[in-house]
Design a protein around this motif. Structure first.
Motif, PDB file in Angstrom:
ATOM      1  N   VAL A 124       0.840  -1.203   0.000  1.00 22.84           N
ATOM      2  CA  VAL A 124       0.000   0.000   0.000  1.00 22.84           C
ATOM      3  C   VAL A 124       0.875   1.253   0.000  1.00 22.84           C
ATOM      4  O   VAL A 124       0.574   2.237  -0.682  1.00 22.84           O
ATOM      5  N   ALA A 125       1.981   1.211   0.734  1.00 24.09           N
ATOM      6  CA  ALA A 125       2.895   2.357   0.761  1.00 24.09           C
ATOM      7  C   ALA A 125       3.543   2.578  -0.601  1.00 24.09           C
ATOM      8  O   ALA A 125       3.629   3.714  -1.093  1.00 24.09           O
ATOM      9  N   VAL A 126       4.003   1.510  -1.230  1.00 24.79           N
ATOM     10  CA  VAL A 126       4.648   1.622  -2.537  1.00 24.79           C
ATOM     11  C   VAL A 126       3.666   2.147  -3.587  1.00 24.79           C
ATOM     12  O   VAL A 126       4.000   3.017  -4.405  1.00 24.79           O
ATOM     13  N   LEU A 127       2.443   1.635  -3.575  1.00 29.85           N
ATOM     14  CA  LEU A 127       1.439   2.075  -4.549  1.00 29.85           C
ATOM     15  C   LEU A 127       1.065   3.540  -4.337  1.00 29.85           C
ATOM     16  O   LEU A 127       0.826   4.278  -5.299  1.00 29.85           O
ATOM     17  N   LYS A 128       1.039   3.976  -3.082  1.00 24.17           N
ATOM     18  CA  LYS A 128       0.774   5.393  -2.808  1.00 24.17           C
ATOM     19  C   LYS A 128       1.942   6.255  -3.289  1.00 24.17           C
ATOM     20  O   LYS A 128       1.753   7.309  -3.901  1.00 24.17           O
ATOM     21  N   ALA A 129       3.161   5.790  -3.035  1.00 29.04           N
ATOM     22  CA  ALA A 129       4.345   6.564  -3.398  1.00 29.04           C
ATOM     23  C   ALA A 129       4.490   6.736  -4.904  1.00 29.04           C
ATOM     24  O   ALA A 129       4.868   7.818  -5.377  1.00 29.04           O
ATOM     25  N   TYR A 130       4.176   5.713  -5.688  1.00 31.53           N
ATOM     26  CA  TYR A 130       4.444   5.760  -7.126  1.00 31.53           C
ATOM     27  C   TYR A 130       3.217   6.009  -7.987  1.00 31.53           C
ATOM     28  O   TYR A 130       3.335   6.588  -9.071  1.00 31.53           O
ATOM     29  N   LEU A 131       2.059   5.591  -7.523  1.00 28.89           N
ATOM     30  CA  LEU A 131       0.835   5.805  -8.309  1.00 28.89           C
ATOM     31  C   LEU A 131      -0.052   6.887  -7.712  1.00 28.89           C
ATOM     32  O   LEU A 131      -1.027   7.301  -8.334  1.00 28.89           O
ATOM     33  N   GLY A 132       0.258   7.327  -6.496  1.00 29.35           N
ATOM     34  CA  GLY A 132      -0.515   8.393  -5.872  1.00 29.35           C
ATOM     35  C   GLY A 132      -1.912   7.975  -5.477  1.00 29.35           C
ATOM     36  O   GLY A 132      -2.806   8.808  -5.378  1.00 29.35           O
ATOM     37  N   VAL A 133      -2.114   6.678  -5.230  1.00 28.39           N
ATOM     38  CA  VAL A 133      -3.440   6.144  -4.935  1.00 28.39           C
ATOM     39  C   VAL A 133      -3.471   5.562  -3.528  1.00 28.39           C
ATOM     40  O   VAL A 133      -2.544   4.860  -3.119  1.00 28.39           O
ATOM     41  N   VAL A 134      -4.544   5.853  -2.793  1.00 29.43           N
ATOM     42  CA  VAL A 134      -4.762   5.225  -1.496  1.00 29.43           C
ATOM     43  C   VAL A 134      -5.607   3.969  -1.727  1.00 29.43           C
ATOM     44  O   VAL A 134      -6.758   4.060  -2.154  1.00 29.43           O
ATOM     45  N   CYS A 135      -5.025   2.810  -1.463  1.00 29.91           N
ATOM     46  CA  CYS A 135      -5.749   1.544  -1.644  1.00 29.91           C
ATOM     47  C   CYS A 135      -6.688   1.319  -0.470  1.00 29.91           C
ATOM     48  O   CYS A 135      -6.243   1.242   0.677  1.00 29.91           O
ATOM     49  N   ALA A 136      -7.960   1.196  -0.749  1.00 27.66           N
ATOM     50  CA  ALA A 136      -8.947   0.900   0.285  1.00 27.66           C
ATOM     51  C   ALA A 136     -10.222   0.426  -0.412  1.00 27.66           C
ATOM     52  O   ALA A 136     -10.538   0.911  -1.499  1.00 27.66           O
ATOM     53  N   PRO A 137     -10.926  -0.517   0.215  1.00 27.42           N
ATOM     54  CA  PRO A 137     -10.573  -1.260   1.425  1.00 27.42           C
ATOM     55  C   PRO A 137      -9.525  -2.332   1.135  1.00 27.42           C
ATOM     56  O   PRO A 137      -9.360  -2.751  -0.008  1.00 27.42           O
TER      57      PRO A 137
END
Length: 203
Positions: A83-96
């Motif tokens: 989730v951290a990597v996806l936020k850092a590179y894609l700018g997306v908050v994964c939820a749920p």
């Protein structure tokens, strides 16, 4: 196992249903330094879709839409990192999200072995190979061995979740697990902000 490798984004017509298993491959374990190279996904049907990223090119609208969709549960093993990597590179908050590692730690308190290889062996009787774990995921051409390894990291997560859900219910920890899962995007945000070491919740 069928594997579809996509360059830079998911095709428009790929559908995963209400729950998609996801994993990432990176150049290392530091999201601030080690770039995202590959995102692999499965609907739990034995089929794996992968999106490969070239350095610095992360414009993937279809993948971002899937990750941010509140109607789709994103199923990870060690979601905190992914989730951290996806936020850092894609700018997306994964939820749920759902994390099989967190679920395992909540119910398999008789062991300290909660890796994906351990869970697959203990709960499913499947022996996963981790031989390609430390290979060069930034290579322009991934090997068949790398692709098979990456696929194996998502193909069993749906079945693991089903087994762990039974154990969570049996031990009366389903609600606690759900609260932990809801906190994971915040935990990932703290990690990206530098509150991983020392841990904000440590003494």
């Amino acid at each position: 196992m069928p594997i579809d490798l996509h360059d830079g984004d998911l095709p428009d017509d790929v559908y995963f249903g209400p729950t998609v298993a996801i994993d990432t491959e990176t150049m290392g374990l530091n999201p601030a330094r080690d770039r995202l190279c590959l995102v692999q996904m499965s609907a739990g049907d034995g089929h794996c879709h992968m999106v490969q990223f070239r350095a610095g090119v992360y414009d993937a609208p279809n993948l971002k839409r899937l990750l941010a969709d509140p109607g789709v549960t994103k199923l990870f093993h060690f979601a905190r990192f992914d989730v951290a990597v996806l936020k850092a590179y894609l700018g997306v908050v994964c939820a749920p999200v759902y994390c099989t590692k967190v679920a395992s730690k909540l119910v398999r308190t008789f062991t300290d072995r909660h890796g994906l290889k351990d869970l697959c062996r203990d709960l499913l009787g499947i022996d996963l190979s981790k031989q390609q774990q430390s290979s060069d995921w930034g290579s322009a051409e991934l090997t068949p061995e790398q692709l098979r390894y990456a696929a194996s990291d998502v193909l069993h997560l749906h079945e693991l979740r089903a087994r762990l859900d039974v154990m969570l219910a049996r031990e009366g920890r389903t609600d606690l697990a759900e609260q932990c899962f809801r906190f994971l995007p915040t935990r990932a945000e703290l990690d990206l902000g530098g509150w991983d070491e020392p841990d904000l919740f440590a003494h």
